[in-house]
Design a protein around this motif. Structure first.
Motif, PDB file in Angstrom:
ATOM      1  N   ILE A  27      23.638 -26.573  63.234  1.00  0.00           N
ATOM      2  CA  ILE A  27      22.821 -26.457  62.026  1.00  0.00           C
ATOM      3  C   ILE A  27      23.606 -26.940  60.806  1.00  0.00           C
ATOM      4  O   ILE A  27      23.059 -27.633  59.941  1.00  0.00           O
ATOM      5  CB  ILE A  27      22.347 -25.004  61.848  1.00  0.00           C
ATOM      6  CG1 ILE A  27      21.316 -24.663  62.938  1.00  0.00           C
ATOM      7  CG2 ILE A  27      21.743 -24.789  60.463  1.00  0.00           C
ATOM      8  CD1 ILE A  27      20.948 -23.205  63.010  1.00  0.00           C
ATOM      9  N   ARG A 180      23.427 -21.973  53.584  1.00  0.00           N
ATOM     10  CA  ARG A 180      22.209 -22.588  54.103  1.00  0.00           C
ATOM     11  C   ARG A 180      22.155 -22.480  55.635  1.00  0.00           C
ATOM     12  O   ARG A 180      21.074 -22.297  56.211  1.00  0.00           O
ATOM     13  CB  ARG A 180      22.141 -24.052  53.658  1.00  0.00           C
ATOM     14  CG  ARG A 180      22.001 -24.208  52.151  1.00  0.00           C
ATOM     15  CD  ARG A 180      22.085 -25.661  51.725  1.00  0.00           C
ATOM     16  NE  ARG A 180      20.912 -26.420  52.160  1.00  0.00           N
ATOM     17  CZ  ARG A 180      20.798 -27.734  52.005  1.00  0.00           C
ATOM     18  NH1 ARG A 180      21.804 -28.422  51.462  1.00  0.00           N
ATOM     19  NH2 ARG A 180      19.697 -28.367  52.398  1.00  0.00           N
ATOM     20  N   THR A 181      23.309 -22.555  56.269  1.00  0.00           N
ATOM     21  CA  THR A 181      23.354 -22.381  57.721  1.00  0.00           C
ATOM     22  C   THR A 181      22.947 -20.962  58.099  1.00  0.00           C
ATOM     23  O   THR A 181      22.164 -20.751  59.030  1.00  0.00           O
ATOM     24  CB  THR A 181      24.761 -22.684  58.256  1.00  0.00           C
ATOM     25  OG1 THR A 181      25.124 -24.026  57.918  1.00  0.00           O
ATOM     26  CG2 THR A 181      24.833 -22.508  59.764  1.00  0.00           C
ATOM     27  N   GLN A 184      19.213 -20.534  57.909  1.00  0.00           N
ATOM     28  CA  GLN A 184      18.521 -21.113  59.058  1.00  0.00           C
ATOM     29  C   GLN A 184      18.658 -20.244  60.298  1.00  0.00           C
ATOM     30  O   GLN A 184      17.760 -20.173  61.128  1.00  0.00           O
ATOM     31  CB  GLN A 184      19.069 -22.524  59.349  1.00  0.00           C
ATOM     32  CG  GLN A 184      18.660 -23.568  58.336  1.00  0.00           C
ATOM     33  CD  GLN A 184      17.153 -23.780  58.306  1.00  0.00           C
ATOM     34  OE1 GLN A 184      16.522 -23.963  59.338  1.00  0.00           O
ATOM     35  NE2 GLN A 184      16.575 -23.744  57.115  1.00  0.00           N
TER      36      GLN A 184
END
Length: 313
Positions: A27, A180-181, A184
């Motif tokens: 990711i 952000r990973t 997700q």
């Protein structure tokens, strides 16, 4: 810059120990294309099944220009005798890698290869007593989710491998990509490595559940004076026999168990509630907010105010 990642597994490895970090690296590469090149290695290569049956197509334990080596866990104590070639490979490959890491009981392989001697390290809470006896040269910190000691990183059980990997990503690509990973993955942004694993034996009331009712009573009476004498009275035992039996059953002393229960209750109140910190300290039995702050620093690596800010952010 592309970083080559070697994820090392073995037959009957713990699937999430490897799949979690692999997913996190994958990711992160969506946000920073070309950041990682992932290779899954195993003795002999080919299809390598996990303990759940599902597995990976793997490469053999090859020499390579590895940036990061990550060793999965599983029944590593059994695997040590069956897959000594992993230990031999680590001895050859680790010195040339930028960093070496492990998830859960994968720390046994690093320890056997001598990579943890003199270092701080952690592993799954259920393995800590055995690990400490087997490797007395290692400074084991049993309650940590993950620990970085120089170029060597170790982590606790299973999902802690995701925390570890998010920290590796942050170290490589910065906090924004790590955040952000985490979004997700639908997990909290990286938990601090100092956060306690919190012994499940204490949660269950011991290996046999002998003190389960007592633990329930303790949770309901955290604000009370939970001395050894008071706990022994509740368990209908003498203080001396109670302290000895409780420690043998849970792996921790009554005083430490009380502190852990208070810490968990306080952390929940701090992160999800709005009560003032001093009020939380009083409610869960710490009394003095400074005493609670010191306990938070020992267990979580951060004071209550920092955890509250992070939770709200």
């Amino acid at each position: 810059m592309t970083r080559k990642i070697a994820v090392v597994v073995f037959p009957n490895f713990q699937l999430l120990d490897a799949a979690g970090p692999i997913s996190a690296f994958d990711i992160a590469s969506r946000f920073r294309p070309g950041a990682y090149e992932i290779h899954v290695l195993a003795p002999g290569g080919g299809h390598t099944p996990s303990s759940a049956g599902a597995g990976f197509a793997t490469e053999g334990l090859s020499e390579g220009d590895w940036d990061t080596i990550l060793v999965s866990g599983g029944d590593a104590t059994k695997a040590l005798s069956e897959f000594a070639e992993i230990v031999d490979w680590l001895k050859r490959a680790a010195p040339d890698a930028r960093r070496v890491t492990s998830v859960c009981s994968g720390a046994y392989f690093l320890a056997e290869a001598g990579l943890l001697d003199g270092r701080r390290a952690t592993t799954h809470w259920s393995r800590t007593d055995h690990f400490a006896r087997r490797y007395p040269k290692i400074r084991l910190e049993a309650d940590r989710i993950f620990i970085r000691d120089g170029a060597v990183w170790t982590s606790g059980g299973i999902t802690a491998g995701i925390d570890l990997t998010l920290a590796l990503i942050e170290d490589d690509l910065g906090p924004e990509v790590a955040r952000r990973t985490a979004q997700q993955l639908v997990v909290h942004q990286r938990r601090p490595g100092g956060q306690s694993q919190f012994s499940a034996l204490v949660e269950m009331g011991g290996a046999s559940g002998r003190f389960g009712e007592l633990m329930d009573w303790m949770r309901a009476n955290l604000a009370a004076g939970l001395t050894v004498e008071r706990l022994a009275e509740q368990a209908a035992m003498s203080p001396r026999n109670f302290a000895r039996a409780f420690t043998a059953e849970t792996g921790t002393t009554p005083a430490k168990a009380v502190e852990r229960l208070r810490l968990e209750a306080a952390r929940t109140a701090v992160e999800t509630g709005h009560a003032p910190i001093d009020r939380v300290a009083e409610t869960v039995g710490f009394g003095d907010p400074e005493r609670m702050r010191r306990a938070f620093l020992r267990a979580f690596g951060q004071p209550p105010q920092a955890l509250r800010r992070a939770a709200r952010a």
